[in-house]
Design a protein around this motif. Structure first.
Motif, mmCIF file in Angstrom:
data_model
loop_
_atom_site.group_PDB
_atom_site.id
_atom_site.type_symbol
_atom_site.label_atom_id
_atom_site.label_comp_id
_atom_site.label_asym_id
_atom_site.label_seq_id
_atom_site.Cartn_x
_atom_site.Cartn_y
_atom_site.Cartn_z
ATOM 1 N N TYR A 180 -35.030 -73.466 23.548
ATOM 2 C CA TYR A 180 -34.649 -73.828 24.918
ATOM 3 C C TYR A 180 -35.807 -74.367 25.741
ATOM 4 N N SER A 181 -36.881 -74.737 25.075
ATOM 5 C CA SER A 181 -37.934 -75.519 25.721
ATOM 6 C C SER A 181 -37.906 -76.957 25.227
ATOM 7 N N ASP A 182 -36.942 -77.282 24.387
ATOM 8 C CA ASP A 182 -36.825 -78.611 23.777
ATOM 9 C C ASP A 182 -35.700 -79.390 24.465
ATOM 10 N N GLU A 183 -36.081 -80.416 25.227
ATOM 11 C CA GLU A 183 -35.103 -81.213 25.968
ATOM 12 C C GLU A 183 -34.126 -81.948 25.049
ATOM 13 N N ARG A 184 -34.499 -82.127 23.774
ATOM 14 C CA ARG A 184 -33.619 -82.831 22.847
ATOM 15 C C ARG A 184 -32.319 -82.072 22.607
ATOM 16 N N LEU A 185 -32.299 -80.808 22.960
ATOM 17 C CA LEU A 185 -31.089 -80.016 22.765
ATOM 18 C C LEU A 185 -29.919 -80.580 23.569
ATOM 19 N N LEU A 186 -30.216 -81.182 24.735
ATOM 20 C CA LEU A 186 -29.149 -81.793 25.539
ATOM 21 C C LEU A 186 -28.665 -83.099 24.917
ATOM 22 N N SER A 187 -29.611 -83.897 24.444
ATOM 23 C CA SER A 187 -29.242 -85.190 23.844
ATOM 24 C C SER A 187 -28.484 -85.021 22.542
ATOM 25 N N LEU A 188 -28.610 -83.856 21.926
ATOM 26 C CA LEU A 188 -27.978 -83.622 20.635
ATOM 27 C C LEU A 188 -26.486 -83.906 20.677
#
Length: 464
Positions: free
Chosen positions: A70-78
């Motif tokens: 949950y420090s990785d912004e790519r989780l939203l783009s996934l």
């Protein structure tokens, strides 16, 4: 839909026109389908690449798995979401824009499936009208989880959409209320009618549910891998701290036994024995609260501190007080018990201090007694002061130190269990120290819920 109308009667569309319309319709349908497939395939490849990057980063990140995730912004783009939330082990983590925690829990309960597999909706207000007010943050949700207390959510806001229809759908209501002879003009019945759709997000694609399911499996594998590594590390550290056999000392017979709890190799018990430069023997038994790596790390620091203080010439009571300061300073929130003693092998003189530990057992040839509980409360709470008790062991006397795993059983008062141990120790004491200690291991019946340590020391020979 091509509608043909003429007041003078039916207008028959020529075969060539019908064939051309059919060809155009089929061609357009195939083109649209191919384009959608290509777009979806491109999105899947992009999302798979993102997932690979996220999981690779997790594997090399020393932080806890969920904190790193949950420090990785790519989780939203996934999955093209505006916000995401995770709830596990009583902790809620969020990324992006999300509604309050109570709303997130409500959404998770309504969208989640019993088996935890990925499920989604693009119309949360259809599940609960109360969620309509949060449509600007969460009109649609994608859920993945492992039960009601462990889940992940991705959220999308509402997309206000204007839809143009061919004809007002209320026309059929008008026709139903009019006389059957009333005719509706096709030009009016197919006139453009505009509708504004609110409260719904973009729909979730099937491949997005698949990529979330893949992420769930990767997380499970990563947690399992780290748990295995932590277990291996803790077991290795515990083997370093807990002696397999007692050292040999002139004039003393020392025997120790350690047993792990049922189904576990990681407990908080430890013991130590070593000589000081003047020949005095130091012995200690302790129990750190908790299990796993944190308990093993605390064991190491407390054991090292004890050795340093005793080699520095501190008394058992002063050593215990310093261990309390060490625990509070270096191990905040951690607690432990310990009993420390010194014995002079030539005289049998014993000095003993304790911090919250169970009372030692003194066994003489004719009787066994429980020594008074000495000293201060647990290490780590910063209260009380230790005291040193003194006694003399004659040849044939045995002093027994132990942890709660030897006597603590569910549904049995601790005083009753200790009395069982005292009674058995007094009636079975004999020359064979090893057989006697092994018999004490099963004195108190019941399931071993915690790890167990027992250390016995006995002066050898006769004393002038």
């Amino acid at each position: 839909l091509v509608a043909c109308h003429h007041y003078s009667g039916p207008l028959r569309v020529p075969f060539d026109a019908r064939s051309a319309a059919e060809f155009l319709g089929q061609t357009a349908s195939h083109l649209i389908d191919d384009r959608e497939r290509a777009d979806h395939h491109a999105d899947e490849r992009r999302s798979s690449a993102l997932l690979g990057g996220i999981t690779t980063s997790l594997a090399g990140d020393p932080r806890p798995v969920y904190d790193a995730l949950y420090s990785d912004e790519r989780l939203l783009s996934l999955v093209e979401a505006q916000g995401t939330a995770l709830f596990a082990d009583g902790q809620l983590l969020t990324l992006g824009e999300v509604p309050p925690a109570s709303v997130l829990h409500d959404i998770a309960a309504r969208v989640g499936a019993a088996d935890g597999k990925a499920t989604a909706t693009n119309h949360l207000a259809g599940l609960s009208p109360d969620l309509a007010e949060w449509a600007h943050l969460a009109a649609g949700a994608l859920h993945s989880g492992n039960g009601p207390d462990r889940w992940m959510l991705w959220l999308r806001p509402e997309i206000e959409k204007t839809v143009d229809w061919g004809g007002d759908p209320t026309n059929k209501l008008i026709a139903a209320t009019e006389d059957p002879s009333v005719r509706l003009s096709p030009r009016k019945s197919f006139a453009k009618w505009r509708q504004v759709v609110r409260g719904q997000s973009l729909p979730w694609e099937s491949w997005q549910l698949e990529v979330v399911e893949n992420l769930r499996q990767h997380l499970s594998a990563e947690l399992l891998r780290r748990t295995h590594e932590h277990t291996t590390l803790a077991e290795s550290l515990q083997r370093t701290l807990v002696l397999d056999e007692a050292p040999s000392f002139d004039g003393l017979e020392v025997l120790a036994r350690y047993r792990p709890a049922k189904g576990s190799q990681l407990g908080g018990d430890w013991w130590d024995a070593f000589s000081l430069p003047d020949g005095t023997v130091v012995m200690a038994v302790g129990d750190v609260a908790g299990h796993g790596v944190s308990a093993a790390t605390a064991m190491a620091q407390i054991r090292t501190g004890l050795r340093a203080y005793m080699i520095d010439g501190q008394s058992p009571a002063a050593c215990v007080d310093r261990l309390d300061v060490l625990t509070r300073t270096l191990l905040p929130g951690q607690t432990a018990t310990v009993v420390v003693l010194t014995i002079a092998p030539d005289t049998g003189a014993v000095r003993l201090a304790s911090a919250g530990h169970l009372p030692a057992l003194l066994v003489r040839p004719e009787q066994a007694e429980v020594l008074p509980e000495a000293g201060r409360p647990l290490l780590g709470i910063g209260f009380g002061a230790a005291r040193t008790d003194e006694l003399v062991l004659d040849p044939g006397d045995t002093l027994v130190l132990y942890t709660d795993g030897l006597v603590e059983r569910r549904g049995v008062e601790l005083d009753v269990s200790i009395e069982q141990l005292r009674s058995a120790a007094g009636t079975t004491a004999g020359a064979d120290l090893e057989g006697w200690v092994d018999a004490l291991l099963t004195t108190v019946p019941g399931t071993l819920d915690d790890d167990l340590t027992i250390v016995a020391l006995r002066p050898k020979g006769s004393r002038a």
